[in-house]
Design a protein around this motif. Structure first.
Motif, PDB file in Angstrom:
ATOM      1  N   SER A   1      -2.953   4.387  -2.792  1.00 51.58           N
ATOM      2  CA  SER A   1      -2.851   3.419  -3.875  1.00 51.58           C
ATOM      3  C   SER A   1      -2.544   2.047  -3.281  1.00 51.58           C
ATOM      4  N   GLU A   2      -3.279   1.034  -3.733  1.00 51.38           N
ATOM      5  CA  GLU A   2      -3.046  -0.328  -3.271  1.00 51.38           C
ATOM      6  C   GLU A   2      -2.442  -1.149  -4.403  1.00 51.38           C
TER       7      GLU A   2
ATOM      8  N   ARG B   1       2.962  -5.512   4.354  1.00 51.70           N
ATOM      9  CA  ARG B   1       1.903  -5.353   3.376  1.00 51.70           C
ATOM     10  C   ARG B   1       0.653  -4.749   4.006  1.00 51.70           C
ATOM     11  N   GLY B   2       0.026  -3.846   3.238  1.00 49.61           N
ATOM     12  CA  GLY B   2      -1.215  -3.278   3.679  1.00 49.61           C
ATOM     13  C   GLY B   2      -1.065  -2.021   4.516  1.00 49.61           C
ATOM     14  N   GLY B   3       0.138  -1.589   4.825  1.00 41.13           N
ATOM     15  CA  GLY B   3       0.304  -0.375   5.615  1.00 41.13           C
ATOM     16  C   GLY B   3       1.475   0.440   5.154  1.00 41.13           C
TER      17      GLY B   3
ATOM     18  N   THR C   1       0.857  -1.189   0.000  1.00 37.68           N
ATOM     19  CA  THR C   1       0.000   0.000   0.000  1.00 37.68           C
ATOM     20  C   THR C   1       0.885   1.229   0.000  1.00 37.68           C
ATOM     21  N   VAL C   2       0.545   2.203  -0.818  1.00 43.21           N
ATOM     22  CA  VAL C   2       1.238   3.487  -0.802  1.00 43.21           C
ATOM     23  C   VAL C   2       0.244   4.533  -0.332  1.00 43.21           C
ATOM     24  N   GLN C   3       0.522   5.130   0.808  1.00 45.79           N
ATOM     25  CA  GLN C   3      -0.364   6.144   1.390  1.00 45.79           C
ATOM     26  C   GLN C   3       0.365   7.477   1.409  1.00 45.79           C
ATOM     27  N   THR C   4      -0.191   8.468   0.759  1.00 47.32           N
ATOM     28  CA  THR C   4       0.392   9.801   0.792  1.00 47.32           C
ATOM     29  C   THR C   4      -0.645  10.776   1.322  1.00 47.32           C
TER      30      THR C   4
ATOM     31  N   ARG D   1       7.737   3.451  -2.924  1.00 46.11           N
ATOM     32  CA  ARG D   1       7.574   2.133  -2.337  1.00 46.11           C
ATOM     33  C   ARG D   1       6.852   2.316  -1.033  1.00 46.11           C
ATOM     34  N   GLY D   2       5.879   1.463  -0.776  1.00 43.39           N
ATOM     35  CA  GLY D   2       5.093   1.606   0.439  1.00 43.39           C
ATOM     36  C   GLY D   2       5.847   1.079   1.635  1.00 43.39           C
ATOM     37  N   SER D   3       5.282   0.100   2.295  1.00 39.66           N
ATOM     38  CA  SER D   3       5.907  -0.488   3.455  1.00 39.66           C
ATOM     39  C   SER D   3       6.194  -1.950   3.178  1.00 39.66           C
TER      40      SER D   3
END
Length: 219
Positions: free
Chosen positions: A86-87, A211-213, A78-81, A206-208
């Motif tokens: 965006s998943e 996964r999922g956060g 998951t990419v959270q801005t 890149r998210g985390s």
């Protein structure tokens, strides 16, 4: 003897400082990709067989592209801005063309972009679905389910060159000059050129690794 002892003590102290700096720097891997390069993603999520996925799609009827993707493919990240979310989903059972056909036949999009060799974009009323062959894992297709706000505020306009006309993007975003305004904003850096699994590409987020956060990243 005193001088030799001092040199030895200084050498040990310098080695300790170098080790501490190296060890601390190695813990900064999550977040936006850029200079950090992770060597291994670890294990990818488990994925049903091709036959199981096809059977699920035969037995189900989806009206939402969100539900279709979430219930068909495993989530990778998951990419959270502060400008949208965006998943990232994935599959190694189908190639990019097949994934596009699975999604569009189940939930037809408002617009279908021209397929490039390694990427494709689909526009839905509230989301974009962006398909991309992984640059890091051979045979892996990344499926990005992105809020329209995320695409509008984070994506670099040139990413869509050859796929979607700017007139279509303007209509999707409710504006008449998205590409020029976004290009000016991107000139100062911080725009998105597609998801990267391992980082090392300043045009990717890149998210985390959990996964999922994903982290909050102000861009």
């Amino acid at each position: 003897m005193k001088d030799v002892g001092s040199v030895a003590l200084f050498t040990i102290f310098a080695a300790f400082i170098a080790f501490f700096i190296f060890d601390s720097g190695d813990s900064t891997g999550s977040g936006i990709s850029g200079t950090y390069e992770q060597e291994s993603y670890g294990s990818l999520p488990e994925e049903p067989s091709r036959e199981e996925i096809e059977e699920t799609l035969r037995d189900r009827s989806f009206t939402s592209v969100d539900d279709m993707i979430e219930e068909t493919f495993p989530q990778l990240d998951t990419v959270q801005t502060d400008r949208g979310r965006s998943e990232i989903y994935m599959t190694s059972k189908f190639n990019l063309r097949e994934v596009e056909e699975l999604i569009t036949s189940e939930v037809p999009p408002a617009e279908v972009g021209d397929r490039q060799s390694d990427k494709q974009a689909l526009i839905y009323p509230d989301e974009f679905v962006i398909l991309k062959e992984s640059e890091e894992e051979a045979g892996l297709v990344l499926i990005e389910l992105a809020e329209k706000e995320f695409v509008r505020n984070n994506y670099r306009p040139s990413f869509f060159d050859g796929m979607l006309a700017y007139a279509l993007l303007n209509r999707a975003f409710g504006t008449n000059d998205w590409q020029n305004r976004q290009r000016d904003r991107c000139a100062s850096g911080g725009c998105y050129g597609g998801y990267s699994m391992y980082g090392g590409n300043s045009g990717s987020f890149r998210g985390s690794s959990n996964r999922g956060g994903g982290p909050g990243v102000g861009k």
